[in-house]
Design a protein around this motif. Structure first.
Motif, PDB file in Angstrom:
ATOM      1  N   VAL A   1       7.492   5.093  -5.069  1.00 19.57           N
ATOM      2  CA  VAL A   1       6.354   5.023  -4.147  1.00 19.57           C
ATOM      3  C   VAL A   1       5.429   3.868  -4.527  1.00 19.57           C
ATOM      4  O   VAL A   1       4.999   3.096  -3.670  1.00 19.57           O
ATOM      5  CB  VAL A   1       5.588   6.366  -4.119  1.00 19.57           C
ATOM      6  CG1 VAL A   1       4.267   6.238  -3.377  1.00 19.57           C
ATOM      7  CG2 VAL A   1       6.456   7.450  -3.486  1.00 19.57           C
ATOM      8  N   ALA A   2       5.154   3.729  -5.812  1.00 20.96           N
ATOM      9  CA  ALA A   2       4.291   2.624  -6.262  1.00 20.96           C
ATOM     10  C   ALA A   2       4.928   1.272  -5.937  1.00 20.96           C
ATOM     11  O   ALA A   2       4.256   0.371  -5.428  1.00 20.96           O
ATOM     12  CB  ALA A   2       4.025   2.739  -7.759  1.00 20.96           C
TER      13      ALA A   2
ATOM     14  N   ILE B   1       2.745  -2.287  -5.463  1.00 17.99           N
ATOM     15  CA  ILE B   1       1.872  -2.226  -6.640  1.00 17.99           C
ATOM     16  C   ILE B   1       2.633  -2.779  -7.840  1.00 17.99           C
ATOM     17  O   ILE B   1       3.722  -2.299  -8.154  1.00 17.99           O
ATOM     18  CB  ILE B   1       1.430  -0.769  -6.905  1.00 17.99           C
ATOM     19  CG1 ILE B   1       0.623  -0.256  -5.708  1.00 17.99           C
ATOM     20  CG2 ILE B   1       0.629  -0.665  -8.200  1.00 17.99           C
ATOM     21  CD1 ILE B   1       0.329   1.230  -5.749  1.00 17.99           C
TER      22      ILE B   1
ATOM     23  N   ARG C   1       7.236   0.609  -3.658  1.00 14.15           N
ATOM     24  CA  ARG C   1       7.371   0.438  -2.199  1.00 14.15           C
ATOM     25  C   ARG C   1       6.052  -0.002  -1.579  1.00 14.15           C
ATOM     26  O   ARG C   1       6.021  -0.663  -0.556  1.00 14.15           O
ATOM     27  CB  ARG C   1       7.845   1.764  -1.587  1.00 14.15           C
ATOM     28  CG  ARG C   1       8.154   1.697  -0.097  1.00 14.15           C
ATOM     29  CD  ARG C   1       9.339   0.785   0.159  1.00 14.15           C
ATOM     30  NE  ARG C   1       9.715   0.743   1.553  1.00 14.15           N
ATOM     31  CZ  ARG C   1       9.207  -0.103   2.449  1.00 14.15           C
ATOM     32  NH1 ARG C   1       8.287  -0.973   2.085  1.00 14.15           N
ATOM     33  NH2 ARG C   1       9.621  -0.088   3.690  1.00 14.15           N
ATOM     34  N   LYS C   2       4.942   0.362  -2.226  1.00 12.48           N
ATOM     35  CA  LYS C   2       3.618  -0.063  -1.752  1.00 12.48           C
ATOM     36  C   LYS C   2       3.244  -1.447  -2.267  1.00 12.48           C
ATOM     37  O   LYS C   2       2.176  -1.963  -1.949  1.00 12.48           O
ATOM     38  CB  LYS C   2       2.550   0.940  -2.191  1.00 12.48           C
ATOM     39  CG  LYS C   2       2.699   2.307  -1.574  1.00 12.48           C
ATOM     40  CD  LYS C   2       2.377   2.275  -0.114  1.00 12.48           C
ATOM     41  CE  LYS C   2       2.465   3.653   0.498  1.00 12.48           C
ATOM     42  NZ  LYS C   2       2.185   3.646   1.923  1.00 12.48           N
TER      43      LYS C   2
ATOM     44  N   HIS D   1      10.474   2.301  -9.704  1.00  6.21           N
ATOM     45  CA  HIS D   1       9.610   1.186  -9.320  1.00  6.21           C
ATOM     46  C   HIS D   1      10.430  -0.048  -8.949  1.00  6.21           C
ATOM     47  O   HIS D   1      10.127  -0.732  -7.973  1.00  6.21           O
ATOM     48  CB  HIS D   1       8.643   0.848 -10.463  1.00  6.21           C
ATOM     49  CG  HIS D   1       7.658  -0.204 -10.100  1.00  6.21           C
ATOM     50  ND1 HIS D   1       7.901  -1.553 -10.290  1.00  6.21           N
ATOM     51  CD2 HIS D   1       6.428  -0.124  -9.531  1.00  6.21           C
ATOM     52  CE1 HIS D   1       6.871  -2.238  -9.866  1.00  6.21           C
ATOM     53  NE2 HIS D   1       5.958  -1.401  -9.403  1.00  6.21           N
TER      54      HIS D   1
ATOM     55  N   TYR E   1       8.848  -7.067   3.351  1.00  2.00           N
ATOM     56  CA  TYR E   1       7.913  -8.178   3.455  1.00  2.00           C
ATOM     57  C   TYR E   1       8.616  -9.421   4.001  1.00  2.00           C
ATOM     58  O   TYR E   1       8.104 -10.101   4.891  1.00  2.00           O
ATOM     59  CB  TYR E   1       7.291  -8.473   2.095  1.00  2.00           C
ATOM     60  CG  TYR E   1       6.328  -9.628   2.110  1.00  2.00           C
ATOM     61  CD1 TYR E   1       5.039  -9.470   2.604  1.00  2.00           C
ATOM     62  CD2 TYR E   1       6.712 -10.884   1.650  1.00  2.00           C
ATOM     63  CE1 TYR E   1       4.153 -10.530   2.625  1.00  2.00           C
ATOM     64  CE2 TYR E   1       5.837 -11.950   1.668  1.00  2.00           C
ATOM     65  CZ  TYR E   1       4.561 -11.772   2.157  1.00  2.00           C
ATOM     66  OH  TYR E   1       3.695 -12.825   2.190  1.00  2.00           O
TER      67      TYR E   1
ATOM     68  N   PHE F   1      10.232  -3.081  -0.931  1.00  2.00           N
ATOM     69  CA  PHE F   1       9.002  -3.735  -0.483  1.00  2.00           C
ATOM     70  C   PHE F   1       9.253  -5.211  -0.181  1.00  2.00           C
ATOM     71  O   PHE F   1       8.835  -5.729   0.855  1.00  2.00           O
ATOM     72  CB  PHE F   1       7.913  -3.602  -1.552  1.00  2.00           C
ATOM     73  CG  PHE F   1       6.682  -4.415  -1.268  1.00  2.00           C
ATOM     74  CD1 PHE F   1       5.745  -3.985  -0.346  1.00  2.00           C
ATOM     75  CD2 PHE F   1       6.462  -5.618  -1.923  1.00  2.00           C
ATOM     76  CE1 PHE F   1       4.601  -4.727  -0.088  1.00  2.00           C
ATOM     77  CE2 PHE F   1       5.328  -6.375  -1.670  1.00  2.00           C
ATOM     78  CZ  PHE F   1       4.396  -5.924  -0.750  1.00  2.00           C
TER      79      PHE F   1
END
Length: 120
Positions: free
Chosen positions: A42-43, A48, A45-46, A88, A99, A95
């Motif tokens: 989740v981190a 971070i 994919r955002k 991660h 993008y 991500f």
């Protein structure tokens, strides 16, 4: 079910990019490992960065830890960090793909003058 199978109760961990090892050996993980990998995913994919995610994970560990009132910073253990890092990495790859795809769509639309940037 054998005694060893009953005692461990883990499951095979091989989800696309989320592999704990690169040596073609079967990797088993516990429910906790899956949860840690999911948190890392989740981190990532955002978008971070890993260092920022580590601070957040350790901050949560500090708040939820037994001695949180003492004010001592607590760092999660290596097995937890490794599972988070696997997730991660997979999340960050997803991500970056999303993008890049969005960036290409903007470039195509701009080339076709479908969208305009700035005043006319």
């Amino acid at each position: 079910m054998t005694k060893t199978q009953y005692n461990y109760r883990g499951m095979l961990f091989s989800i696309d990019e989320m592999k704990l090892s690169n040596d073609n050996l079967a990797t088993f993980a516990s429910a906790r490992d899956f949860g840690n990998a999911a948190a890392g995913y989740v981190a990532g994919r955002k978008g971070i960065p890993w260092r920022v995610a580590r601070i957040a994970f350790d901050g949560l560990q500090t708040i939820q830890g037994k001695n949180w009132k003492s004010g001592k910073w607590q760092v999660e253990g290596q097995p937890t960090q490794r599972a988070q890092r696997v997730g991660h990495t997979a999340g960050m790859n997803a991500f970056k793909r999303a993008y890049s795809k969005s960036l290409e769509e903007v470039k195509r639309a701009k080339a076709q003058r479908v969208i305009s940037f700035g005043p006319k």
